[in-house]
Design a protein around this motif. Sequence first.
Motif, PDB file in Angstrom:
ATOM      1  N   ILE A   5       0.867  -1.191   0.000  1.00  0.00           N
ATOM      2  CA  ILE A   5       0.000   0.000   0.000  1.00  0.00           C
ATOM      3  C   ILE A   5       0.897   1.234   0.000  1.00  0.00           C
ATOM      4  CG2 ILE A   5      -1.706   1.316   1.390  1.00  0.00           C
ATOM      5  CD1 ILE A   5      -1.540  -2.328   1.942  1.00  0.00           C
ATOM      6  N   LYS A   6       0.598   2.121  -0.939  1.00  0.00           N
ATOM      7  CA  LYS A   6       1.346   3.380  -0.999  1.00  0.00           C
ATOM      8  C   LYS A   6       0.354   4.536  -0.922  1.00  0.00           C
ATOM      9  CE  LYS A   6       4.684   1.358  -4.117  1.00  0.00           C
ATOM     10  NZ  LYS A   6       4.995   1.208  -5.550  1.00  0.00           N
ATOM     11  N   VAL A   7       0.531   5.381   0.058  1.00  0.00           N
ATOM     12  CA  VAL A   7      -0.339   6.549   0.225  1.00  0.00           C
ATOM     13  C   VAL A   7       0.526   7.784   0.055  1.00  0.00           C
ATOM     14  CG1 VAL A   7      -1.847   7.795   1.838  1.00  0.00           C
ATOM     15  CG2 VAL A   7      -1.864   5.295   1.797  1.00  0.00           C
ATOM     16  N   LYS A   8       0.140   8.647  -0.890  1.00  0.00           N
ATOM     17  CA  LYS A   8       1.005   9.787  -1.199  1.00  0.00           C
ATOM     18  C   LYS A   8       0.213  11.088  -1.158  1.00  0.00           C
ATOM     19  CE  LYS A   8       4.475  11.127  -4.581  1.00  0.00           C
ATOM     20  NZ  LYS A   8       4.970  10.940  -5.939  1.00  0.00           N
ATOM     21  N   ASN A   9       0.580  11.929  -0.218  1.00  0.00           N
ATOM     22  CA  ASN A   9       0.008  13.286  -0.090  1.00  0.00           C
ATOM     23  C   ASN A   9      -1.534  13.282  -0.092  1.00  0.00           C
ATOM     24  OD1 ASN A   9       2.678  14.204  -0.244  1.00  0.00           O
ATOM     25  ND2 ASN A   9       2.552  14.380  -2.472  1.00  0.00           N
ATOM     26  N   LEU A  10      -2.104  12.341   0.597  1.00  0.00           N
ATOM     27  CA  LEU A  10      -3.568  12.204   0.604  1.00  0.00           C
ATOM     28  C   LEU A  10      -4.205  13.338   1.423  1.00  0.00           C
ATOM     29  CD1 LEU A  10      -5.244  10.008  -0.779  1.00  0.00           C
ATOM     30  CD2 LEU A  10      -5.448   8.877   1.425  1.00  0.00           C
ATOM     31  N   THR A  11      -5.172  14.015   0.814  1.00  0.00           N
ATOM     32  CA  THR A  11      -5.835  15.143   1.477  1.00  0.00           C
ATOM     33  C   THR A  11      -7.340  15.029   1.266  1.00  0.00           C
ATOM     34  OG1 THR A  11      -3.932  16.574   1.106  1.00  0.00           O
ATOM     35  CG2 THR A  11      -6.024  17.694   1.524  1.00  0.00           C
ATOM     36  N   ILE A  23      -1.241  13.443   3.972  1.00  0.00           N
ATOM     37  CA  ILE A  23      -0.714  12.259   4.665  1.00  0.00           C
ATOM     38  C   ILE A  23      -0.042  11.318   3.655  1.00  0.00           C
ATOM     39  CG2 ILE A  23      -1.445  10.105   5.809  1.00  0.00           C
ATOM     40  CD1 ILE A  23      -1.798  12.117   7.867  1.00  0.00           C
ATOM     41  N   SER A  24       1.110  10.817   4.032  1.00  0.00           N
ATOM     42  CA  SER A  24       1.814   9.832   3.192  1.00  0.00           C
ATOM     43  C   SER A  24       2.337   8.697   4.071  1.00  0.00           C
ATOM     44  CB  SER A  24       2.999  10.472   2.473  1.00  0.00           C
ATOM     45  OG  SER A  24       2.566  11.483   1.611  1.00  0.00           O
ATOM     46  N   PHE A  25       2.203   7.473   3.629  1.00  0.00           N
ATOM     47  CA  PHE A  25       2.815   6.320   4.311  1.00  0.00           C
ATOM     48  C   PHE A  25       2.762   5.118   3.392  1.00  0.00           C
ATOM     49  CE2 PHE A  25      -1.643   6.491   5.778  1.00  0.00           C
ATOM     50  CZ  PHE A  25      -2.090   5.210   5.496  1.00  0.00           C
ATOM     51  N   GLU A  26       3.495   4.095   3.772  1.00  0.00           N
ATOM     52  CA  GLU A  26       3.472   2.848   2.995  1.00  0.00           C
ATOM     53  C   GLU A  26       3.289   1.679   3.956  1.00  0.00           C
ATOM     54  OE1 GLU A  26       6.840   2.491   0.422  1.00  0.00           O
ATOM     55  OE2 GLU A  26       6.369   4.350  -0.655  1.00  0.00           O
ATOM     56  N   ILE A  27       2.659   0.623   3.487  1.00  0.00           N
ATOM     57  CA  ILE A  27       2.463  -0.560   4.338  1.00  0.00           C
ATOM     58  C   ILE A  27       2.958  -1.776   3.554  1.00  0.00           C
ATOM     59  CG2 ILE A  27       0.806  -1.938   5.659  1.00  0.00           C
ATOM     60  CD1 ILE A  27      -1.095   0.489   5.653  1.00  0.00           C
ATOM     61  N   ILE A  63      -3.166   0.403  -4.004  1.00  0.00           N
ATOM     62  CA  ILE A  63      -3.208  -0.848  -3.232  1.00  0.00           C
ATOM     63  C   ILE A  63      -2.888  -1.962  -4.219  1.00  0.00           C
ATOM     64  CG2 ILE A  63      -4.699  -2.411  -1.914  1.00  0.00           C
ATOM     65  CD1 ILE A  63      -6.186   0.295  -1.066  1.00  0.00           C
ATOM     66  N   ALA A  64      -1.791  -2.642  -3.980  1.00  0.00           N
ATOM     67  CA  ALA A  64      -1.267  -3.641  -4.928  1.00  0.00           C
ATOM     68  C   ALA A  64      -1.200  -3.024  -6.331  1.00  0.00           C
ATOM     69  CB  ALA A  64      -2.117  -4.903  -4.915  1.00  0.00           C
ATOM     70  N   ASP A  65      -0.654  -1.846  -6.396  1.00  0.00           N
ATOM     71  CA  ASP A  65      -0.440  -1.099  -7.645  1.00  0.00           C
ATOM     72  C   ASP A  65      -1.729  -0.666  -8.341  1.00  0.00           C
ATOM     73  OD1 ASP A  65       2.320  -1.200  -7.410  1.00  0.00           O
ATOM     74  OD2 ASP A  65       2.391  -3.211  -8.321  1.00  0.00           O
ATOM     75  N   GLU A  71      -9.003   3.125 -10.409  1.00  0.00           N
ATOM     76  CA  GLU A  71      -9.500   1.734 -10.502  1.00  0.00           C
ATOM     77  C   GLU A  71     -10.225   1.308  -9.217  1.00  0.00           C
ATOM     78  OE1 GLU A  71      -5.931  -0.606 -12.445  1.00  0.00           O
ATOM     79  OE2 GLU A  71      -5.221   1.019 -11.173  1.00  0.00           O
ATOM     80  N   PRO A  72     -11.225   2.062  -8.793  1.00  0.00           N
ATOM     81  CA  PRO A  72     -11.865   1.720  -7.504  1.00  0.00           C
ATOM     82  C   PRO A  72     -12.488   0.323  -7.481  1.00  0.00           C
ATOM     83  CG  PRO A  72     -13.150   3.380  -8.692  1.00  0.00           C
ATOM     84  CD  PRO A  72     -11.855   3.237  -9.416  1.00  0.00           C
ATOM     85  N   GLN A  73     -13.073  -0.104  -8.593  1.00  0.00           N
ATOM     86  CA  GLN A  73     -13.707  -1.441  -8.612  1.00  0.00           C
ATOM     87  C   GLN A  73     -12.665  -2.540  -8.451  1.00  0.00           C
ATOM     88  OE1 GLN A  73     -16.986  -2.256  -8.500  1.00  0.00           O
ATOM     89  NE2 GLN A  73     -17.426  -0.078  -8.363  1.00  0.00           N
ATOM     90  N   GLU A  74     -11.489  -2.335  -9.034  1.00  0.00           N
ATOM     91  CA  GLU A  74     -10.410  -3.329  -8.901  1.00  0.00           C
ATOM     92  C   GLU A  74      -9.888  -3.336  -7.468  1.00  0.00           C
ATOM     93  OE1 GLU A  74      -9.425  -5.561 -11.236  1.00  0.00           O
ATOM     94  OE2 GLU A  74     -11.216  -4.757 -12.208  1.00  0.00           O
ATOM     95  N   VAL A  75      -9.770  -2.129  -6.895  1.00  0.00           N
ATOM     96  CA  VAL A  75      -9.300  -2.013  -5.507  1.00  0.00           C
ATOM     97  C   VAL A  75     -10.262  -2.724  -4.566  1.00  0.00           C
ATOM     98  CG1 VAL A  75      -8.921  -0.366  -3.607  1.00  0.00           C
ATOM     99  CG2 VAL A  75      -7.986   0.114  -5.874  1.00  0.00           C
ATOM    100  N   LYS A  76     -11.558  -2.529  -4.805  1.00  0.00           N
ATOM    101  CA  LYS A  76     -12.571  -3.119  -3.919  1.00  0.00           C
ATOM    102  C   LYS A  76     -12.519  -4.647  -3.897  1.00  0.00           C
ATOM    103  CE  LYS A  76     -15.921   0.678  -4.179  1.00  0.00           C
ATOM    104  NZ  LYS A  76     -17.245   1.087  -4.675  1.00  0.00           N
ATOM    105  N   LYS A  77     -12.004  -5.229  -4.969  1.00  0.00           N
ATOM    106  CA  LYS A  77     -11.924  -6.697  -5.027  1.00  0.00           C
ATOM    107  C   LYS A  77     -10.835  -7.250  -4.112  1.00  0.00           C
ATOM    108  CE  LYS A  77     -13.599  -7.064  -9.766  1.00  0.00           C
ATOM    109  NZ  LYS A  77     -13.194  -7.178 -11.170  1.00  0.00           N
ATOM    110  N   ILE A  78      -9.843  -6.409  -3.777  1.00  0.00           N
ATOM    111  CA  ILE A  78      -8.701  -6.944  -3.019  1.00  0.00           C
ATOM    112  C   ILE A  78      -8.580  -6.363  -1.612  1.00  0.00           C
ATOM    113  CG2 ILE A  78      -7.306  -7.588  -5.032  1.00  0.00           C
ATOM    114  CD1 ILE A  78      -5.837  -4.872  -4.674  1.00  0.00           C
ATOM    115  N   ILE A  79      -9.579  -5.577  -1.230  1.00  0.00           N
ATOM    116  CA  ILE A  79      -9.531  -5.037   0.143  1.00  0.00           C
ATOM    117  C   ILE A  79     -10.638  -5.648   0.997  1.00  0.00           C
ATOM    118  CG2 ILE A  79      -8.512  -2.813  -0.529  1.00  0.00           C
ATOM    119  CD1 ILE A  79     -11.410  -1.619  -0.152  1.00  0.00           C
TER     120      ILE A  79
END
Lengths: 254, 340
Positions: A5-11, A23-27, A63-65, A71-79
């Motif tokens: 997971i990569k979060v970059k400058n999320l506001t 906010i930025s962080f990686e998991i 999330i997983a690239d 790609e919210p629908q793709e993200v929703k499949k893996i979270i």
Amino acid sequence: MASLIKVKNLTKKFGDLVAVNNISFEIQEKEIFGLLGPNGAGKTTIINMLSCYLEPTSGEAWIADKSIIKEPQEVKKIIGLVPQEIALYPNLTAIEHLKFFGRIHNIPSKKLEEKCKELLNLVRLYERRNDLVKIYSGGMKRRLNIACGLLNDPKFLMMDEPTLGVDPQSRELIFENIFKIRERGVAILYTTHYLEEAERLCDRINIIDEGKSLALGSLDELLTRLEAKIEIKPTKAGRLEQLFIQLTGKRLRD
Amino acid sequence: MKHLLLFTTKEFLILWRDKGALVMLLLVPIVLIVIASFALSGVFGGGKMDIKLPVINYDKEGEISQEIIAILENHPNITLEKDISKDEAQAKVGEGKYPAALIIPENFSQKITFGEKTELKLLYDPNSNVEYPFVKGVIEGIIEKINSIRLAIQTALIEVNKVNSQLDPEKIVKEAHEITQNLAAEGGLKLTLFKAREETREADPFAQNVPGYAIMFMLFGILGGIEALLEEKETGIFKRILSLPIKKYSLLGGKLLSWFLIAILQMAIILTIAHFIFDLYLGKSILALILVVSTCSFASTSIGTLISAFVKSKKTGHTNVYIDYFGYVSFRWFLVASLD
């Protein structure tokens, strides 16, 4: 190890209110990442954005690239999401909940049967699978809440205060489950008000307040890094609690 | 589509388990319809009006008084009480047991025949707002008829006297009376009636109440759906579902389809029960009935959708205004159905 997971400058802004500020962080895979902060710090807003429920005002996360914006629908499949609220229907049974959410994930019937059995055993509700949720105890509801977030074998699980209002026995079982889930290679984002939980569970911690990141790292790293600025006394309060209070202050955040 | 049906099925399962909601949707309307329909049956003319009218006849042998009594006896809404004294009738009218009592004086027929002054007396209860005016109208109609006969007889007598004063007046009166009666029966001015359309069924209280109540409770059902939707928003279920790989329209469509089907089912059950138990007339065309029920259900669902789009939470003030307004609209149906 590559970050899952990569979060970059999320506001995220709601009118003039900046709920999450740059906010930025990686998991990493198999990492339990704690998000700590007082009420209104922006923890749930971050989870809402990462679960594609809210769109960020600016910034990006992958999330997983896969982009949460493109790609919210793709993200929703893996979270997987375990919301802070007990997001269950009082008039459905545990097995009906799992089948309902499983069918939304398009899990084939036979596989879904097996998955339901596995998850009900994991959260120790198999014997009570045909009881209506409205007669469950608070701890049982919390455990089913977790099981519902695991149906699709998520790569990334977000748990928003999953032990809120449960007894010590249920809390122990939830911790046990979290470690088992981690063993499957799942990255976990964990928010809590109970700092001893974070101290016990989390590999790394991000302390946030008023939407901003104040400190990020493992507890030992944070204590070492902030040693010069913060005095940790040998009192009954945990080290993390002392660190948290000194970083965020004692002002009430109602 | 698969997800849409999944949501609809889930809504039906939850409703089936919610016995309180089922009672509100189906049993309460039926009970209310029955109570209101029987309570308002007088207002809507549901039962046949049957007025008991005491007649105190002091002119027992008189032809005209006999005729008056015969007319009243043949009236479909009046039952005569003949074996009653004047005092008893006066007491019972005074107690409100009878709306009025008719008194025919001594030698009434003779006085009418010979043009002497006489009068029918109607003792009435001023608090009888429906039955007394009805009786008064019937008796005034009879008096009008007698007066026309009287006029004819008097005219005949005057004309005959001008020609021959030796003739028997009683015989003349009798003949004139017969002629007048025959004219009225055969050769007089008549009113011919033409039907502009086929006769419709007489409105009864169930015909008035059932559709109104069915609509009212359909709107209440949709209101329950809106509240359940808001509860899902507040308890995080919405958030959980929207974090799953489905389209928003599946979630919304599933809700709306279930509201729509529940509304149709509710209307169908209420109308069917009312038809078979209370003989509610449902029209001649089943297709027209289905169209009306579907349109009502669709309109209610649309209003529900509109409200749920504006309402953010059950707790906010403006939400209560929308919900209260919706409840008011529902209640208006009751008033329209019951009082208009």
